[in-house]
Every structure is written in C-alpha cells, then in structure tokens.
Design a protein around this motif. Structure first.
Motif, PDB file in Angstrom:
ATOM      1  N   PHE A  81       0.828  -1.205   0.000  1.00 53.80           N
ATOM      2  CA  PHE A  81       0.000   0.000   0.000  1.00 53.80           C
ATOM      3  C   PHE A  81       0.864   1.256   0.000  1.00 53.80           C
ATOM      4  CE2 PHE A  81      -3.659  -2.593   1.544  1.00 53.80           C
ATOM      5  CZ  PHE A  81      -4.582  -2.143   0.610  1.00 53.80           C
ATOM      6  N   LEU A  82       1.921   1.262   0.799  1.00 50.14           N
ATOM      7  CA  LEU A  82       2.793   2.433   0.866  1.00 50.14           C
ATOM      8  C   LEU A  82       3.481   2.681  -0.470  1.00 50.14           C
ATOM      9  CD1 LEU A  82       4.132   4.640   2.577  1.00 50.14           C
ATOM     10  CD2 LEU A  82       5.894   2.972   3.206  1.00 50.14           C
ATOM     11  N   VAL A  83       4.041   1.628  -1.053  1.00 52.86           N
ATOM     12  CA  VAL A  83       4.744   1.762  -2.332  1.00 52.86           C
ATOM     13  C   VAL A  83       3.777   2.173  -3.436  1.00 52.86           C
ATOM     14  CG1 VAL A  83       5.956   0.469  -4.123  1.00 52.86           C
ATOM     15  CG2 VAL A  83       6.598   0.183  -1.730  1.00 52.86           C
ATOM     16  N   THR A  84       2.590   1.567  -3.461  1.00 48.35           N
ATOM     17  CA  THR A  84       1.604   1.906  -4.497  1.00 48.35           C
ATOM     18  C   THR A  84       1.135   3.341  -4.366  1.00 48.35           C
ATOM     19  OG1 THR A  84       0.849  -0.399  -4.587  1.00 48.35           O
ATOM     20  CG2 THR A  84      -0.631   1.281  -5.472  1.00 48.35           C
ATOM     21  N   THR A  85       0.870   3.785  -3.147  1.00 48.32           N
ATOM     22  CA  THR A  85       0.392   5.156  -2.933  1.00 48.32           C
ATOM     23  C   THR A  85       1.462   6.185  -3.283  1.00 48.32           C
ATOM     24  OG1 THR A  85      -1.064   4.386  -1.162  1.00 48.32           O
ATOM     25  CG2 THR A  85      -0.599   6.738  -1.244  1.00 48.32           C
TER      26      THR A  85
ATOM     27  N   PHE B  84      -3.549   2.850 -14.008  1.00 43.70           N
ATOM     28  CA  PHE B  84      -2.536   2.001 -14.646  1.00 43.70           C
ATOM     29  C   PHE B  84      -1.271   1.919 -13.778  1.00 43.70           C
ATOM     30  CE2 PHE B  84      -4.401   3.097 -19.040  1.00 43.70           C
ATOM     31  CZ  PHE B  84      -5.330   2.087 -18.902  1.00 43.70           C
ATOM     32  N   MET B  85      -0.842   3.067 -13.254  1.00 44.75           N
ATOM     33  CA  MET B  85       0.346   3.078 -12.403  1.00 44.75           C
ATOM     34  C   MET B  85       0.125   2.275 -11.129  1.00 44.75           C
ATOM     35  SD  MET B  85       1.899   6.938 -12.571  1.00 44.75           S
ATOM     36  CE  MET B  85       2.778   7.526 -14.025  1.00 44.75           C
TER      37      MET B  85
ATOM     38  N   TYR C  46       2.293  -0.930  -9.857  1.00 43.50           N
ATOM     39  CA  TYR C  46       2.991  -0.993  -8.564  1.00 43.50           C
ATOM     40  C   TYR C  46       2.478  -2.145  -7.707  1.00 43.50           C
ATOM     41  CZ  TYR C  46       5.737   3.308  -8.840  1.00 43.50           C
ATOM     42  OH  TYR C  46       6.679   4.255  -9.169  1.00 43.50           O
ATOM     43  N   TRP C  47       1.161  -2.336  -7.691  1.00 42.11           N
ATOM     44  CA  TRP C  47       0.602  -3.379  -6.832  1.00 42.11           C
ATOM     45  C   TRP C  47       1.025  -4.772  -7.284  1.00 42.11           C
ATOM     46  CZ3 TRP C  47      -1.577  -3.403  -2.206  1.00 42.11           C
ATOM     47  CH2 TRP C  47      -2.223  -4.565  -1.783  1.00 42.11           C
ATOM     48  N   ASN C  48       1.089  -4.981  -8.587  1.00 44.26           N
ATOM     49  CA  ASN C  48       1.409  -6.306  -9.119  1.00 44.26           C
ATOM     50  C   ASN C  48       2.909  -6.533  -9.306  1.00 44.26           C
ATOM     51  OD1 ASN C  48      -1.312  -7.146  -9.353  1.00 44.26           O
ATOM     52  ND2 ASN C  48      -1.517  -6.024 -11.274  1.00 44.26           N
ATOM     53  N   ASP C  49       3.720  -5.502  -9.065  1.00 42.82           N
ATOM     54  CA  ASP C  49       5.148  -5.625  -9.351  1.00 42.82           C
ATOM     55  C   ASP C  49       5.851  -6.517  -8.325  1.00 42.82           C
ATOM     56  OD1 ASP C  49       7.715  -4.768 -10.645  1.00 42.82           O
ATOM     57  OD2 ASP C  49       8.053  -3.982  -8.624  1.00 42.82           O
ATOM     58  N   TRP C  50       6.709  -7.375  -8.807  1.00 41.94           N
ATOM     59  CA  TRP C  50       7.587  -8.174  -7.960  1.00 41.94           C
ATOM     60  C   TRP C  50       9.010  -8.208  -8.507  1.00 41.94           C
ATOM     61  CZ3 TRP C  50       9.732 -12.383 -10.463  1.00 41.94           C
ATOM     62  CH2 TRP C  50       9.109 -12.793 -11.658  1.00 41.94           C
TER      63      TRP C  50
ATOM     64  N   ILE D  43      16.009  -6.043  -3.718  1.00 42.61           N
ATOM     65  CA  ILE D  43      15.687  -6.224  -2.304  1.00 42.61           C
ATOM     66  C   ILE D  43      16.161  -7.595  -1.832  1.00 42.61           C
ATOM     67  CG2 ILE D  43      13.844  -6.351  -0.606  1.00 42.61           C
ATOM     68  CD1 ILE D  43      14.285  -3.566  -1.663  1.00 42.61           C
ATOM     69  N   THR D  44      16.890  -7.588  -0.717  1.00 44.98           N
ATOM     70  CA  THR D  44      17.308  -8.832  -0.080  1.00 44.98           C
ATOM     71  C   THR D  44      16.781  -8.937   1.350  1.00 44.98           C
ATOM     72  OG1 THR D  44      19.387  -7.801   0.645  1.00 44.98           O
ATOM     73  CG2 THR D  44      19.420  -8.986  -1.453  1.00 44.98           C
ATOM     74  N   LYS D  45      16.305  -7.836   1.923  1.00 43.55           N
ATOM     75  CA  LYS D  45      15.771  -7.832   3.280  1.00 43.55           C
ATOM     76  C   LYS D  45      14.272  -8.139   3.244  1.00 43.55           C
ATOM     77  CE  LYS D  45      19.139  -4.459   4.972  1.00 43.55           C
ATOM     78  NZ  LYS D  45      19.323  -3.128   5.616  1.00 43.55           N
ATOM     79  N   PRO D  46      13.827  -9.176   3.945  1.00 43.61           N
ATOM     80  CA  PRO D  46      12.402  -9.569   3.906  1.00 43.61           C
ATOM     81  C   PRO D  46      11.442  -8.484   4.371  1.00 43.61           C
ATOM     82  CG  PRO D  46      13.747 -11.312   4.877  1.00 43.61           C
ATOM     83  CD  PRO D  46      14.625 -10.115   4.759  1.00 43.61           C
ATOM     84  N   GLN D  47      11.883  -7.542   5.213  1.00 47.45           N
ATOM     85  CA  GLN D  47      10.966  -6.521   5.715  1.00 47.45           C
ATOM     86  C   GLN D  47      10.529  -5.538   4.636  1.00 47.45           C
ATOM     87  OE1 GLN D  47      14.059  -7.074   6.848  1.00 47.45           O
ATOM     88  NE2 GLN D  47      15.170  -5.186   7.356  1.00 47.45           N
ATOM     89  N   TYR D  48      11.190  -5.576   3.480  1.00 47.25           N
ATOM     90  CA  TYR D  48      10.799  -4.710   2.376  1.00 47.25           C
ATOM     91  C   TYR D  48       9.983  -5.451   1.310  1.00 47.25           C
ATOM     92  CZ  TYR D  48      13.941  -1.110   4.139  1.00 47.25           C
ATOM     93  OH  TYR D  48      14.546  -0.160   4.919  1.00 47.25           O
ATOM     94  N   TYR D  49       9.643  -6.695   1.557  1.00 48.46           N
ATOM     95  CA  TYR D  49       8.849  -7.450   0.592  1.00 48.46           C
ATOM     96  C   TYR D  49       7.399  -6.991   0.625  1.00 48.46           C
ATOM     97  CZ  TYR D  49      12.530 -10.834  -0.424  1.00 48.46           C
ATOM     98  OH  TYR D  49      13.686 -11.433  -0.845  1.00 48.46           O
ATOM     99  N   GLY D  50       6.833  -6.755  -0.558  1.00 51.33           N
ATOM    100  CA  GLY D  50       5.415  -6.461  -0.674  1.00 51.33           C
ATOM    101  C   GLY D  50       4.607  -7.743  -0.743  1.00 51.33           C
ATOM    102  N   ILE D  51       3.309  -7.600  -0.964  1.00 51.61           N
ATOM    103  CA  ILE D  51       2.409  -8.751  -0.923  1.00 51.61           C
ATOM    104  C   ILE D  51       2.720  -9.743  -2.029  1.00 51.61           C
ATOM    105  CG2 ILE D  51       0.637  -7.583  -2.295  1.00 51.61           C
ATOM    106  CD1 ILE D  51       0.100 -10.083   0.599  1.00 51.61           C
ATOM    107  N   GLN D  52       3.086  -9.260  -3.227  1.00 47.07           N
ATOM    108  CA  GLN D  52       3.359 -10.174  -4.336  1.00 47.07           C
ATOM    109  C   GLN D  52       4.588 -11.030  -4.053  1.00 47.07           C
ATOM    110  OE1 GLN D  52       1.071 -10.392  -6.458  1.00 47.07           O
ATOM    111  NE2 GLN D  52      -0.033  -8.496  -6.033  1.00 47.07           N
ATOM    112  N   ASN D  53       5.655 -10.403  -3.559  1.00 50.30           N
ATOM    113  CA  ASN D  53       6.857 -11.166  -3.237  1.00 50.30           C
ATOM    114  C   ASN D  53       6.642 -12.091  -2.044  1.00 50.30           C
ATOM    115  OD1 ASN D  53       7.913  -8.341  -4.408  1.00 50.30           O
ATOM    116  ND2 ASN D  53       9.340  -9.975  -4.954  1.00 50.30           N
TER     117      ASN D  53
END
Length: 297
Positions: free
Chosen positions: A78-82, A204-205, A209-213, A220-230
């Motif tokens: 949500f943060l990244v998408t917004t 579209f944007m 962002y929401w579907n991006d992995w 990204i190698t740190k799990p705390q930065y993984y979004g829902i898709q990852n």
C-alpha cells in the motif's frame, strides 16, 4: 424521447449481451474463489470445479498462521503503491505540460526523447549497475518505487494530448495576462481540468505498482521490504519445499500434507481484492481519459 420498436429491441438485446459478457468475465474469478475453498485432495482428484466435492478452509488457515507477515507485506504494498502513483503522476504531468505548450521552444525535441524511451532500453544489467552502484537504492523503499515504474513515455504522451485537445490556449493566455506564473497555471488550472486522464493513468500506475515483484527480486534482499506479491511467491516456494521429497525425508513422521494448489488460489484472491475495491471508483474516468487523451494532436 419516444423510442421506436426497433430501438427498444436493440437496447434489450444490448443489455442481455453485455450481461452475458460480464458473467463470462467473472467466471474465472469465481472459479479461482471456489478452488481456494476446495479440499486439496478433492482438488487434485477432480480438478477445478464451480461445485467442489468437498469444501475446506485449510488454505486460509495455513495463511492465517503467517498473518503478521502478510499484514506487513500489505502495508509495504500500500505504501509503495500510494507513494509511487502520486509521485509518478506528478512527474508525468509536469513533463507533459511543457510539451503541450505551443510557445515552448523545445517541445518537439522533448517529445522525441520521451518517444525514444518507448523504443529502446539500456537492458537489465546496465540498469542494475546504475541503480545499485551509483544511486545506492538497494534494500530501500526507493528500490520499489523508482526503477521501471515511476513514469512511462506512453503516459506522458497521453497526458500531453489531453492538455492539447481539452485545455483552450485562450484560457492559459488569460491567466498569463492576469499575472499567473507557470507553476500557478499548472497547479490551479491544468491539474483540476485533467482529472479524467490523471485518474486513468493513476489506475494504470497503481496496478503496475501493486502487481510488481521484479524490483524486489532485483534490488531487495531484506524480507521486511517485501510487498504482498513477493511474500506470496515466498510462501508458495516454502510450500513446494515442504512438499518435496527432501523435506519429507528430513521431517519424517512430522511431514504434513499442505494445500499447495488451494493456497495458490487463495493467494490470488488476496492479491486481487484491493484492485476490486478501488477499480469501481475510478472506472467512470477510464474510458473518457483514454479516448480523449489518445486523440492525435
């Protein structure tokens, strides 16, 4: 206005036809939803079905044990998408505005540069070196926002055409006569008048962002930065490992039968829910924004 018999027949036929097409469009989603509530054994034996032989909540129960991880992943998404959508709209519209002005000397050169980016790309390896070595964005939120998704040449041209075809030049000239600066004209006139195309591009944007992995996979190698898709991909990989022969040998009698197929369907449902909630609010702008913005000008 009185309709003729032929017009009424056409309207009834159109409503029925659109209803059928809408139902056909929803059928895959309904099938996925039913599969997520189907018992794993029944799913493997009988395949996907709208009327499963045996219902089960095992897939959602398995995901419930990782609830805290999913909440954090949802928050990151949500943060990244917004942030990404808001920043991308701002940059894209600010770039499109001077390109739409006939009195801007370098508008054609700028349009060529933007169009050139739609045809050619530097490639994955040079991009990775650029972002990680020179911009130092690895393992940061910027790595999920900036590369590949922040703006797009097609979106710039779409908004530029909307400005050119729907904002009268006389309106801008009158604002300049009144002493308005270019920044004031952009924020007080151009942005409010371009809500349809901004909503369309924003949709579209946001979807991208929401579907991006891919960005998380590269940067990204740190799990705390993984979004829902990852996070969903990691969960699926964990299930496949636990079901593998090697893991079964290691676990021995403690090995369990995991609902891998049902979990995959449940993950698809969870990933698509926010899109289903947001889309109806932006749908009314979608057609208008694309049609008006895509007109050649």
């Amino acid at each position: 206005m009185i309709q003729t018999k032929g017009e009424r027949t056409f309207h009834v036929f159109s409503i029925i036809a659109m209803g059928i097409f809408t139902l056909l469009a929803f059928l895959p989603f309904i099938l996925i939803l039913m599969a997520s509530f189907t018992d794993e054994t029944s799913l493997i034996r009988n395949g996907y079905s709208f009327f499963p032989e045996k219902l089960s909540l095992d897939a959602y129960a398995y995901m419930w044990f990782s609830a805290s991880t999913f909440v954090r992943a949802y928050g990151i998404s949500f943060l990244v998408t917004t942030l990404g959508t808001a920043l991308g709209l701002l940059i894209t519209s600010m770039l499109a505005y001077p390109m739409s002005r006939q009195d801007f000397k370098y508008r054609n050169l700028l349009a060529f540069i933007v169009f050139f980016t739609m045809l050619f790309s530097g490639g994955i390896v040079p991009s990775y070196i650029l972002w990680t070595k020179y911009f130092q964005i690895k393992d940061t939120l910027a790595a999920l926002i900036v590369p590949n998704l922040l703006t797009n040449g097609f979106y710039v041209l779409l908004i530029r055409n909307f400005y050119k075809n729907n904002v009268p030049v006389e309106l801008i000239e009158s604002a300049q006569i009144d002493g308005a600066s270019e920044i004031r004209i952009f924020y007080r006139m151009m942005l409010p008048l371009s809500v349809p195309v901004l909503a369309t591009v924003g949709l579209f944007m946001g979807l991208a962002y929401w579907n991006d992995w891919i960005n998380a996979l590269y940067f990204i190698t740190k799990p705390q930065y993984y979004g829902i898709q990852n996070m969903l991909i990691r969960l699926m990989n964990n299930i496949q490992f636990l079901k593998s022969s090697q893991a079964s040998t290691m676990l021995g009698a403690n090995a369990v039968e995991l609902p891998s197929t049902a979990v995959r369907m449940a993950m698809a449902i969870i990933g698509i829910l926010p899109i289903l909630v947001v889309f109806p609010f932006l749908q009314k702008y979608l057609t208008k924004g694309i049609i008006v913005g895509a007109v050649k000008g």
